[in-house]
Scaffold this motif. Structure first.
Motif, short mmCIF file in Angstrom:
data_model
loop_
_atom_site.label_atom_id
_atom_site.label_comp_id
_atom_site.label_asym_id
_atom_site.label_seq_id
_atom_site.Cartn_x
_atom_site.Cartn_y
_atom_site.Cartn_z
N ARG A 278 48.42 29.37 -11.59
CA ARG A 278 49.27 29.05 -10.42
C ARG A 278 49.77 27.62 -10.52
N GLU A 279 50.99 27.40 -10.03
CA GLU A 279 51.51 26.03 -9.97
C GLU A 279 50.62 25.23 -9.03
N GLN B 177 54.01 36.39 -10.30
CA GLN B 177 53.51 37.26 -11.38
C GLN B 177 53.77 36.61 -12.74
N GLU B 178 54.93 35.96 -12.86
CA GLU B 178 55.23 35.30 -14.15
C GLU B 178 54.27 34.14 -14.39
N ASN C 183 44.19 22.03 -2.22
CA ASN C 183 43.54 23.32 -1.98
C ASN C 183 43.75 24.24 -3.19
N ARG C 184 45.00 24.27 -3.66
CA ARG C 184 45.28 25.14 -4.81
C ARG C 184 44.60 24.67 -6.08
N LEU C 185 44.40 23.37 -6.18
CA LEU C 185 43.73 22.85 -7.38
C LEU C 185 42.31 23.42 -7.47
N LEU C 186 41.60 23.39 -6.36
CA LEU C 186 40.23 23.92 -6.37
C LEU C 186 40.24 25.44 -6.53
N GLN C 187 41.20 26.09 -5.87
CA GLN C 187 41.33 27.55 -6.00
C GLN C 187 41.50 27.92 -7.48
N GLY C 188 42.40 27.20 -8.16
CA GLY C 188 42.68 27.49 -9.57
C GLY C 188 41.49 27.16 -10.45
N PHE C 189 40.80 26.06 -10.14
CA PHE C 189 39.65 25.67 -10.96
C PHE C 189 38.54 26.71 -10.87
N LEU C 190 38.30 27.21 -9.64
CA LEU C 190 37.22 28.18 -9.47
C LEU C 190 37.67 29.61 -9.77
N GLY C 191 39.00 29.82 -9.83
CA GLY C 191 39.50 31.18 -10.10
C GLY C 191 39.37 32.08 -8.88
N LEU C 192 39.51 31.52 -7.69
CA LEU C 192 39.39 32.34 -6.48
C LEU C 192 40.75 32.93 -6.11
N LEU D 86 51.75 33.85 -17.52
CA LEU D 86 51.72 32.69 -18.43
C LEU D 86 50.31 32.10 -18.47
N GLY D 87 49.66 32.07 -17.31
CA GLY D 87 48.29 31.55 -17.23
C GLY D 87 47.37 32.36 -18.14
#
Ligand code: ATP
Length: 480
Positions: free
Chosen positions: A396-397, A341-342, A453-462, A346-347
């Motif tokens: 997300r980190e 949540q933190e 995986n998280r990089l693409l998730q974060g880029f697309l905002g999924l 921050l994001g």
């Protein structure tokens, strides 16, 4: 199949003859005449094929009447455009709205039909507009059909594009692509996130990262290395977490630096900006992002906000904690790592703050040593802090990096000290191959592990990392 549609769309004119392969979406039979109307789908576009029993011959006509959705057909015929309509336009396919352009008003009159593959009549029905109602688990259970429909296919083409851009950037900066083993022997006692693997009567474990072998490669004077590959973690939290899996893909990067570890931080930040800009600016990727956006309500425009020097904004761990407490109302004690949540707060804070560049990517530097691995270098000037960082993408980190210790004696002392985690015995057999890299003289260096995986998730905002993972693995899922 998409290529066929593209060449059709860019070159074909009314009256012209075309040949293409496509999947059947729907078959409609005329009540009065020997005619079938096939709605067909290429990967990103639709068209209508009109079949006349007299034109294709009796055998083909009999076969065509039995066609099922998801079958693959190859058709040949002439393009017909309704009176008053223009011929099929290039724009229609490249902007991802082919359906509107090709559907209904444009038809191919088929005189040749080959059935390439027949699909079972009992497949589940997957309609693009109903995908979200099905829920992610159901879609994952039917991953093949899921990726054929909607935006999932576009997501995995973007994944490929993202990896290509990463490799393009790193190779242009003199990095060497290495491949290190997944079957290892050196683990940290008590770390129950290692998967145990019986090995010919002995024990081995599956690698959680490439970090140690990557460091060993730097001791071989490779200078700059990277690897993209799977890693394994027995994460119990993957049962419920939207960002943890038990197998995922990591980009591991290691490099020797000249003066200080921020050279490594800057390299990774520049790589991220190159990748995000490449995805946003190159035509083939832009079109895929548009497709994802049309189907996923949670996606949003990714923002790359840079500071006054043109760099990805950075703050320290302690400053981030202060912002969380004083400006965002969190408890956020300094002696605890960030909660999900933190990180998300921050994001949001960075995304909306003009002062901080209105960015979806930023770095948090100087984590407490107690939160990082034994081989991270402590900040020589500020007791308790370390030369380590995380980069946050979309709240997300996505990577953790650090300057690593390079002296043989200092690594051995750090193992014994157990500043984070239990003390380790540097005399134990399992550590000797790793420690040989230091005994032989290790250059000063740093590196990161970055979740692809998280990089693409974060880029697309999924919302869920499984959306961007072709065949995800977690506590509950080992198939397909
Ligand atoms: P987290 O705090 O989110 O559990 P971590 O600090 O354990 O992550 P690292 O060990 O630093 O993660 O791993 C490097 C990167 O790998 C992370 O920044 C993240 O992008 C990715 N990652 C880590 N664990 C997972 C997981 N279980 N599933 C998917 N990606 C992961």
């Amino acid at each position: 199949m998409a290529e066929n549609a593209k060449s059709l769309a860019s070159s074909a004119l009314k009256g012209e003859r075309v040949t293409l392969e496509a999947r059947v979406v729907k078959v409609s039979k005329s009540e009065l005449r020997r005619q079938l109307s096939l709605k067909l789908r290429t990967q990103e576009s639709f068209l209508i094929a009109s079949l006349d029993g007299d034109a294709i011959g009796e055998d083909k006509w009999q076969e065509a009447q039995l066609l099922t959705p998801e079958s693959i057909v190859r058709i040949g015929g002439h393009i017909y455009a309704s009176p008053g309509e223009e011929a099929i336009s290039d724009k229609g396919v490249t902007n991802g709205h082919a359906e509107a352009v090709l559907d209904a008003t444009h038809t191919i009159y088929v005189d040749d039909l080959i059935i390439i593959a027949k699909a079972s009549p009992n497949l589940p029905t997957f309609r693009r507009d109903e995908l979200f109602a099905l829920g992610l688990e159901e879609r994952l259970n039917n991953r093949i059909l899921d990726v054929r429909h909607g935006a999932s296919g576009a997501i995995f083409k973007l994944h490929s594009g993202m990896c290509q851009l990463i490799v393009e950037f790193l190779c242009s900066k003199g990095f060497h692509w290495v491949h290190t083993p997944r079957i290892i022997t050196a683990t940290i006692t008590g770390d129950n996130e290692f998967f145990h693997l019986p090995y010919f009567g002995g024990d081995s474990w599956l690698a959680q990262s490439s970090q140690h072998h990557k460091q060993m490669a730097l001791s071989m004077d490779m200078q700059r290395v990277f690897e993209i590959g799977p890693v394994f973690r027995a994460e119990v939290k993957s049962r419920a977490s939207a960002r943890h899996m038990t197998e995922f893909t990591v980009l591991d990067v290691g490099m020797v630096f000249q003066d200080e570890y921020h050279e490594v931080v800057s390299m990774i930040e520049s790589m991220l900006v190159f990748v995000f800009r490449g995805l946003q600016e190159r035509r083939q990727f832009r079109h895929l992002i548009e497709t994802v956006k049309r189907f996923y309500p949670s996606t949003r425009e990714f923002r790359i906000g840079l500071d006054e020097h043109g760099n990805v904004p950075r703050i320290t761990f302690l400053e981030a904690k202060r912002i969380l407490r004083e400006e965002l109302g969190f408890e956020a004690p300094d002696n605890k790592n960030f909660t999900d949540q933190e990180e998300a707060a921050l994001g949001q804070y960075f995304r909306s703050s003009p002062k901080l560049g209105q960015t979806d990517v930023f770095t948090i530097d100087q984590f407490p040593a107690s939160m990082r691995q034994f081989n991270s270098r402590a900040n020589p000037d500020v007791p308790g802090l370390s030369n380590t960082w995380d980069t946050i993408v979309g709240g997300r980190e996505i990577c953790s990096g650090s300057e690593r210790l390079n002296g043989y004696d200092e690594v051995r002392s750090a193992m014994r000290a157990g500043v984070c985690g239990p003390p380790l015995d540097p005399e134990a057999d399992q550590w000797q191959p790793y420690l040989t890299a230091f005994k032989s003289g290790m250059p000063r260096h740093g590196g990161v592990g970055l979740g692809v995986n998280r990089l693409l998730q974060g880029f697309l905002g999924l919302d869920d990392v499984r959306e961007v993972t072709l065949f995800p693995r977690d506590v509950n899922r080992l198939a397909p």
